[in-house]
Design an enzyme around this catalytic site. Structure first.
Site, short mmCIF file in Angstrom:
data_model
loop_
_atom_site.label_atom_id
_atom_site.label_comp_id
_atom_site.label_asym_id
_atom_site.label_seq_id
_atom_site.Cartn_x
_atom_site.Cartn_y
_atom_site.Cartn_z
N HIS A 81 0.85 -1.19 0.00
CA HIS A 81 0.00 0.00 0.00
C HIS A 81 0.88 1.24 0.00
O HIS A 81 2.02 1.22 0.48
CB HIS A 81 -0.91 0.04 1.23
CG HIS A 81 -1.93 -1.05 1.25
ND1 HIS A 81 -3.11 -0.98 0.56
CD2 HIS A 81 -1.94 -2.25 1.89
CE1 HIS A 81 -3.82 -2.08 0.76
NE2 HIS A 81 -3.12 -2.88 1.55
N THR A 126 14.06 -6.62 8.07
CA THR A 126 13.81 -5.30 7.46
C THR A 126 15.04 -4.74 6.76
O THR A 126 14.92 -3.84 5.95
CB THR A 126 13.34 -4.30 8.53
OG1 THR A 126 14.36 -4.17 9.54
CG2 THR A 126 12.06 -4.77 9.19
N LYS A 127 16.23 -5.28 7.12
CA LYS A 127 17.47 -4.83 6.52
C LYS A 127 18.31 -6.03 6.11
O LYS A 127 18.14 -7.13 6.64
CB LYS A 127 18.26 -3.95 7.51
CG LYS A 127 17.53 -2.66 7.86
CD LYS A 127 18.37 -1.80 8.80
CE LYS A 127 17.64 -0.49 9.13
NZ LYS A 127 18.43 0.37 10.06
#
Length: 205
Positions: free
Chosen positions: A128, A183-184
């Site tokens: 989104h 996330t990394k």
């Protein structure tokens, strides 16, 4: 629950179901334009949505178990391969996946000898738009969501129920602990876990 001998008799043996779905899914993948080698084995029902302009290719000795407790940790969770317009999903040789979701808006690349545990999600897009004004317009929302490729290098092991987010590269031979949210990027030759996922140990030879 009462024992029902008739229902037990009519139940299709697991081995026969495996054989049926191996052949059915090869036919299904072909109709969806997915390129794969003859050794591909996909067990049980799997959700596949590949845009005509997307490219999905799978290497040798690919195994994907999808629900029906073929992997007990998956329970009855079905796997999913979702490739949006002009995206690509590239899977190398000797890869094993259990009831995972692979969603590519841009690119998801999986190297050789990779193992991905049950109920994992590899998602190279935000899905989104982060601007709430744009999110109000459903015709613009998902199309304008940011995306960055995911790369899983050779010999990586990803534990059950991990989430790999956009822009992540996991280096060769690394292990991601169960339940991690990555996330990394994670370097090669290490064990990493947590939310957010962090390196907790370097793997020495």
């Amino acid at each position: 629950m009462r024992y029902n001998p008739i229902a037990r008799f009519l139940r299709i043996p697991r081995r026969l179901r495996m054989i049926y779905y191996i052949h059915w899914n090869r036919l299904k993948f072909s109709f969806c334009g997915i390129k794969f080698e003859e050794e591909m084995n996909v067990y049980n029902k799997i959700y596949v949505n590949v845009h005509p302009t997307a490219q999905v290719s799978i290497g040798h000795n690919f195994t994907f178990s999808s629900g029906a407790a073929f992997n007990p940790l998956s329970r009855n969770i079905r796997g999913c391969i979702f490739a949006e317009a002009k995206s690509n999903i590239i899977i190398g040789d000797n890869v094993g996946i259990s009831s995972a979701t692979l969603w590519a808006k841009e690119s998801v690349q999986i190297g050789n000898n990779v193992k991905i545990g049950s109920d994992c999600i590899l998602l190279d897009t935000d899905a989104h738009n982060l601007d709430y004004i744009i999110r109000r317009d459903s015709s613009r929302d998902t199309f304008t969501a940011k995306s960055t490729p995911i790369i899983i290098e050779d010999d990586v092991l990803i534990g059950t129920r991990c989430i790999i987010l956009k822009g992540v590269t996991i280096g060769a031979r690394s292990v991601i602990g169960s339940g991690s949210i990555v996330t990394k990027s994670i370097p090669a030759d290490c064990i990493a876990a947590g939310n957010p996922c962090k390196v907790i140990k370097v793997i020495s030879e």
